[in-house]
Design a protein around this motif. Structure first.
Motif, PDB file in Angstrom:
ATOM      1  N   PRO A 341     -43.586-119.027 -11.113  1.00 12.80           N
ATOM      2  CA  PRO A 341     -43.354-119.637 -12.035  1.00 12.80           C
ATOM      3  C   PRO A 341     -42.020-119.586 -12.338  1.00 12.80           C
ATOM      4  N   MET A 342     -41.409-119.979 -13.704  1.00 12.29           N
ATOM      5  CA  MET A 342     -39.952-119.284 -14.222  1.00 12.29           C
ATOM      6  C   MET A 342     -39.696-118.378 -14.595  1.00 12.29           C
ATOM      7  N   GLU A 343     -40.708-117.483 -15.089  1.00 13.43           N
ATOM      8  CA  GLU A 343     -40.771-115.998 -15.353  1.00 13.43           C
ATOM      9  C   GLU A 343     -41.102-115.249 -13.964  1.00 13.43           C
ATOM     10  N   PRO A 344     -39.721-114.660 -13.248  1.00 13.36           N
ATOM     11  CA  PRO A 344     -40.762-113.297 -12.150  1.00 13.36           C
ATOM     12  C   PRO A 344     -41.688-112.466 -12.584  1.00 13.36           C
ATOM     13  N   MET A 345     -42.710-111.548 -11.671  1.00 15.20           N
ATOM     14  CA  MET A 345     -43.413-110.739 -12.575  1.00 15.20           C
ATOM     15  C   MET A 345     -42.141-109.467 -13.108  1.00 15.20           C
ATOM     16  N   ASN A 346     -43.428-109.977 -14.123  1.00 14.36           N
ATOM     17  CA  ASN A 346     -43.072-107.856 -14.723  1.00 14.36           C
ATOM     18  C   ASN A 346     -43.488-107.708 -15.907  1.00 14.36           C
ATOM     19  N   PHE A 347     -44.014-106.228 -15.955  1.00 16.72           N
ATOM     20  CA  PHE A 347     -44.802-105.750 -17.353  1.00 16.72           C
ATOM     21  C   PHE A 347     -43.910-104.250 -17.306  1.00 16.72           C
ATOM     22  N   PHE A 348     -44.109-103.994 -18.668  1.00 16.15           N
ATOM     23  CA  PHE A 348     -43.418-102.606 -18.702  1.00 16.15           C
ATOM     24  C   PHE A 348     -45.286-101.511 -18.989  1.00 16.15           C
ATOM     25  N   ALA A 349     -44.322 -99.856 -18.991  1.00 15.68           N
ATOM     26  CA  ALA A 349     -45.683 -99.857 -19.007  1.00 15.68           C
ATOM     27  C   ALA A 349     -46.166 -98.160 -19.135  1.00 15.68           C
ATOM     28  N   HIS A 350     -45.937 -97.856 -20.435  1.00 15.18           N
ATOM     29  CA  HIS A 350     -45.693 -96.132 -21.200  1.00 15.18           C
ATOM     30  C   HIS A 350     -46.764 -95.137 -20.697  1.00 15.18           C
ATOM     31  N   VAL A 351     -46.864 -94.576 -19.747  1.00 12.81           N
ATOM     32  CA  VAL A 351     -48.416 -93.096 -19.781  1.00 12.81           C
ATOM     33  C   VAL A 351     -47.749 -92.499 -19.920  1.00 12.81           C
ATOM     34  N   LYS A 352     -47.941 -92.223 -21.023  1.00 15.69           N
ATOM     35  CA  LYS A 352     -48.592 -90.841 -22.232  1.00 15.69           C
ATOM     36  C   LYS A 352     -49.534 -89.161 -21.511  1.00 15.69           C
ATOM     37  N   GLU A 353     -49.277 -88.475 -22.634  1.00 13.23           N
ATOM     38  CA  GLU A 353     -50.377 -87.670 -22.540  1.00 13.23           C
ATOM     39  C   GLU A 353     -51.941 -87.852 -21.905  1.00 13.23           C
ATOM     40  N   ASP A 354     -52.153 -88.870 -22.731  1.00 10.39           N
ATOM     41  CA  ASP A 354     -53.439 -88.791 -23.132  1.00 10.39           C
ATOM     42  C   ASP A 354     -54.228 -90.792 -22.874  1.00 10.39           C
ATOM     43  N   SER A 355     -53.155 -91.335 -22.921  1.00  8.66           N
ATOM     44  CA  SER A 355     -52.945 -92.636 -23.354  1.00  8.66           C
ATOM     45  C   SER A 355     -51.911 -93.667 -22.675  1.00  8.66           C
ATOM     46  N   VAL A 356     -52.479 -94.293 -22.744  1.00  5.39           N
ATOM     47  CA  VAL A 356     -51.313 -95.154 -21.822  1.00  5.39           C
ATOM     48  C   VAL A 356     -51.044 -97.059 -22.659  1.00  5.39           C
ATOM     49  N   GLU A 357     -49.983 -96.860 -22.435  1.00  5.69           N
ATOM     50  CA  GLU A 357     -48.898 -98.390 -23.532  1.00  5.69           C
ATOM     51  C   GLU A 357     -48.799 -99.061 -22.465  1.00  5.69           C
ATOM     52  N   LYS A 382     -58.390 -96.487 -23.827  1.00  7.56           N
ATOM     53  CA  LYS A 382     -57.083 -95.208 -24.411  1.00  7.56           C
ATOM     54  C   LYS A 382     -56.089 -95.850 -23.902  1.00  7.56           C
ATOM     55  N   VAL A 383     -56.032 -97.623 -23.615  1.00  3.94           N
ATOM     56  CA  VAL A 383     -54.927 -98.339 -22.843  1.00  3.94           C
ATOM     57  C   VAL A 383     -54.865 -99.861 -23.797  1.00  3.94           C
ATOM     58  N   SER A 384     -53.901 -99.383 -24.165  1.00  3.23           N
ATOM     59  CA  SER A 384     -53.962-100.570 -25.199  1.00  3.23           C
ATOM     60  C   SER A 384     -52.689-101.393 -24.116  1.00  3.23           C
ATOM     61  N   VAL A 385     -53.237-103.041 -25.073  1.00  2.00           N
ATOM     62  CA  VAL A 385     -52.513-104.176 -24.118  1.00  2.00           C
ATOM     63  C   VAL A 385     -52.301-104.634 -24.756  1.00  2.00           C
ATOM     64  N   GLU A 386     -50.359-105.272 -24.911  1.00  4.40           N
ATOM     65  CA  GLU A 386     -49.967-106.361 -26.023  1.00  4.40           C
ATOM     66  C   GLU A 386     -49.481-106.899 -25.152  1.00  4.40           C
TER      67      GLU A 386
END
Length: 718
Positions: A341-357, A382-386
């Motif tokens: 694909p034109m955009e190679p694989m990528n992702f943002f993750a922020h693992v917090k104390e009791d949740s993940v963004e 407890k995991v949000s996905v935008e």
């Protein structure tokens, strides 16, 4: 009746075509009269909007906010979904604002992009969402005006009673307090005002002006960047020396996990430089490393073993072949392919104390959420996905491996992390279209009648390499479809139109071989088989005979099949993802070389939501099918892909794209799939046309590697 969209070369802006085959195409929207549409983030509109259901809100200013839940990767779902809601709501499209919904499994079903299933799954739900809100607004108006609701009508976001007009915004508060009706009346197809009209992609302005839309655009204060060096297929990490890599300015750390070596720092360029300085040693996991030559030998061994699993068997196949006057045999083979694909694989993750963004491009956001929850030992809730817009996917982003890597690193570093794959990572470490080989056999009696048919397929991690219930099954008295699988450490994945992306080419090419052998016109040969399937069906038939005949007869008419002088025509038809596409490719001799000049396509996908988007889906699928069949090739040496970027992994170039003319069957049935069905038949139409004009029968992909192709010029000479 056919909705017709003819190709116009002036509609395309030839922006760039690199020497390595990279291609960038822009559509000239000034040539289209579709209404203007913007995605905005007007806080006043969103904050004051009143929710009617999961899909829509209405603001006091009479703006309608429609939420599009499914990932958008270019299939136009972010535009077509809201069009359906707006249609039943009977709102002015210029007052609609579209918002990408977060992952929410309680509000939405199937927040997935894959298998061309989003529209068939959501069509009724979306209509009901809009119709329910419309009925509530009419009930509110009826109460306010003290008149029967049956005397009210709606138009462009207004409830109308005689000369009185109340807009939705002024009725929204009152309507939202009323009980939700159990049954609502949906519009008749003949009354559609938005569906069936050309509407611009809602992200156009943002894309054209470079506004943040994609995963690569994601930024958070304090986030770290990461890139990973992964082991070759079939190998594991033995040792790593990162001393020199850590000296690069901007590099924060080098970490190892699960045989991966991750370089972490302030930006991607320092990480790219640092990775080159890593001194890594790998060792085999448990067996010899695989190469393409080994795969080719293995396929032949398996096809000759007689150990395939029979998927379908009709009639007495053994007797038919034993008594045959002659038997036609052919083998077809395809290589691994990268999704690239034109955009190679990528992702943002922020693992917090009791949740993940999580933020990024995923075709399966719920899979990403569950993977993150498992890694962190927390509940999925407890995991949000935008969701961001996907810069292409084609099946690659159905997996969650790149999400898991980002989560693992964020957890280890106790910081927000944005993981980015390079183009080389994407091509050499991806999950590929499986390599496959097919063996076909056709038994003919003394009257040159087709009395027996065999297909045996062997695929690499493909599950089932055949579609045993697709045409011509049901039309042949004695038929056997079988399959076998070779398990390889080279990871494979769904690639646009899984299995059928190559199977259709092989089947349609072989049917042309049979038609030629018995002296029948290829189009009439298939129509005769379909007539037999209808009058004397053999076993179960899982395709719609009339719909398939409809696209065949229409494309024959539109292309002037068999009536043109100076061109040779190749035909192909296929059913996949609930839809039917027939194609005719035309080739001719120019300056002593065979040239692919034009392709006609007729698609039956039910109601066309957005003609502009539908046309581009068909064209995009055809370019994908054509370009990969002709040029793309991924080979391996000792578990490592030989092709690493677009300089060696060949894609179709602008000058090689022929004229395309598309047509759609207007049959009024509910929409079926469209993201994938145009791809499978393209390879067969092209190959059959090339054979007609040159005598060169193509049985292996990529076509350009076949003997004799030096006299074939696949580019349009114009």
């Amino acid at each position: 009746m056919n909705k017709e969209l003819k190709s116009n070369r002036r509609d395309f802006l030839k922006i760039a075509a690199t020497a390595g085959g990279g291609l960038l195409i822009g559509f000239n929207w000034s040539a289209c009269d579709s209404p203007k549409m913007k995605v905005i983030s007007d806080e006043e509109i969103y904050d004051k909007a009143i929710n009617f259901n999961s899909f829509l809100s209405i603001s006091p200013s009479n703006h309608v906010v429609i939420f599009s839940p499914n990932p958008e990767l270019g299939q136009n779902i972010k535009t077509s979904f809201p069009m359906i809601v707006a249609e039943e709501l009977d709102v002015d499209w210029s007052n609609v604002r579209v918002q990408q919904a977060f992952l929410d499994t309680e509000k939405y079903d199937r927040q997935v992009t894959g298998g061309s299933g989003a529209m068939p799954h959501s069509w009724q739900r979306l209509r009901e969402a809009g119709a329910t809100a419309r009925q509530l607004l009419m009930e509110a108006a009826a109460k306010r005006l003290n008149v029967p609701m049956s005397e009210l009508t709606t138009d462009k976001g207004n409830v109308i009673y005689g000369s009185k007009k109340l807009n939705y915004g002024e009725l929204a508060n009152e309507a939202s307090t009323l009980p939700v009706p159990e049954n609502v009346q949906l519009k008749s197809v003949k009354d559609f005002k938005i569906i069936g009209t050309p509407v611009k992609n809602v992200d156009n302005d943002a894309m054209f002006t470079g506004q943040p839309l994609y995963g690569l655009d994601v930024y958070r204060d304090g986030m770290l960047h990461a890139m990973i060096q992964r082991p070759p297929f079939g190998m594991k990490l033995k040792s790593v020396n990162s001393d020199e890599a850590k000296k690069v300015k901007g590099v924060k750390d080098v970490l190892t996990f699960k045989d991966n070596v991750a370089v972490v720092g302030e930006g991607t360029w320092p990480l790219i430089k640092a990775r080159r300085l890593l001194n890594i040693e790998y060792e085999p996991i448990d067996k010899a490393l695989e190469s393409t030559a080994f795969h080719n030998r293995k396929f032949d061994e398996m096809l000759n073993s007689g150990k395939a699993e029979v998927k379908r068997k009709d009639g007495d196949v053994d007797t038919a072949f034993k008594n045959a006057a002659r038997v036609i045999k052919s083998e077809y083979q395809c290589p691994f392919l990268s999704h690239s694909p034109m955009e190679p694989m990528n992702f943002f993750a922020h693992v917090k104390e009791d949740s993940v963004e999580l933020i990024g491009p995923s075709q399966t956001p719920d899979r990403a959420r569950k993977a993150a929850a498992e890694i962190c030992g927390i509940a999925p809730e407890k995991v949000s996905v935008e969701l961001t817009r996907l810069g292409g996917g084609f099946g690659r982003r159905l997996r969650a491996d790149f999400v898991e890597e980002a989560v693992e690193l964020s957890k280890m570093l106790k910081a927000p992390v944005k993981l980015t794959w390079s183009r080389e990572d994407d091509i050499t470490g991806g999950a590929y279209r499986p390599a496959v080989k097919y063996r076909f056999e056709a038994a003919l009696n003394s009257k040159d009648e087709l009395i027996g048919y065999k297909l045996c397929g062997v695929g690499m991690n493909s599950g089932n390499s055949t579609r045993e219930n697709n045409f011509p099954a049901g039309a042949i008295d004695n038929l056997e479809i079988s399959s076998m699988e070779y398990n390889s450490p080279i990871t494979t994945n769904a690639w646009r139109a899984p299995i059928t992306n190559f199977l259709a080419f092989a089947e349609q090419s072989f049917l042309d071989e049979v038609a030629e052998a018995i002296g029948k016109d290829p189009v009439q040969f298939r129509l005769d088989l379909l007539d037999k399937a209808k009058s004397k069906p053999v076993g179960e038939i899982q395709y719609d005979i009339d719909r398939m005949k409809g696209v065949i007869t229409t494309v024959a008419e539109k292309s002037g099949w068999g009536k043109k002088q100076g061109v040779s025509q190749g035909f192909s038809v296929y059913f996949s993802h609930r839809s039917y596409v027939a194609q005719v490719a035309e080739a001719k001799i120019v300056e002593g070389k065979a040239v692919l000049d034009k392709i006609y396509a007729v698609t039956d996908c039910g109601i066309v939501i957005n003609p502009t988007g539908a046309d581009q889906q068909v064209r995009g699928g055809m370019l994908d099918g054509m370009g990969h069949a002709m040029f793309a090739n991924l080979t391996f040496t000792n578990g490592v892909a030989d092709q690493k970027n677009f300089d060696s992994y060949r894609l179709i170039r602008m000058k090689e794209i022929p004229e395309i003319e598309t047509h759609f069957i207007d049959n009024g049935i509910d929409p079926t799939g469209l993201g994938e069905p145009a791809l499978p038949p393209t390879g067969g139409a092209v190959a059959n046309a090339i054979y007609k004009v040159s005598g060169q029968r193509l049985r292996n992909q990529p076509f350009m590697n076949e003997e004799g192709m030096k006299n074939i010029n696949l580019g349009n000479p114009v």
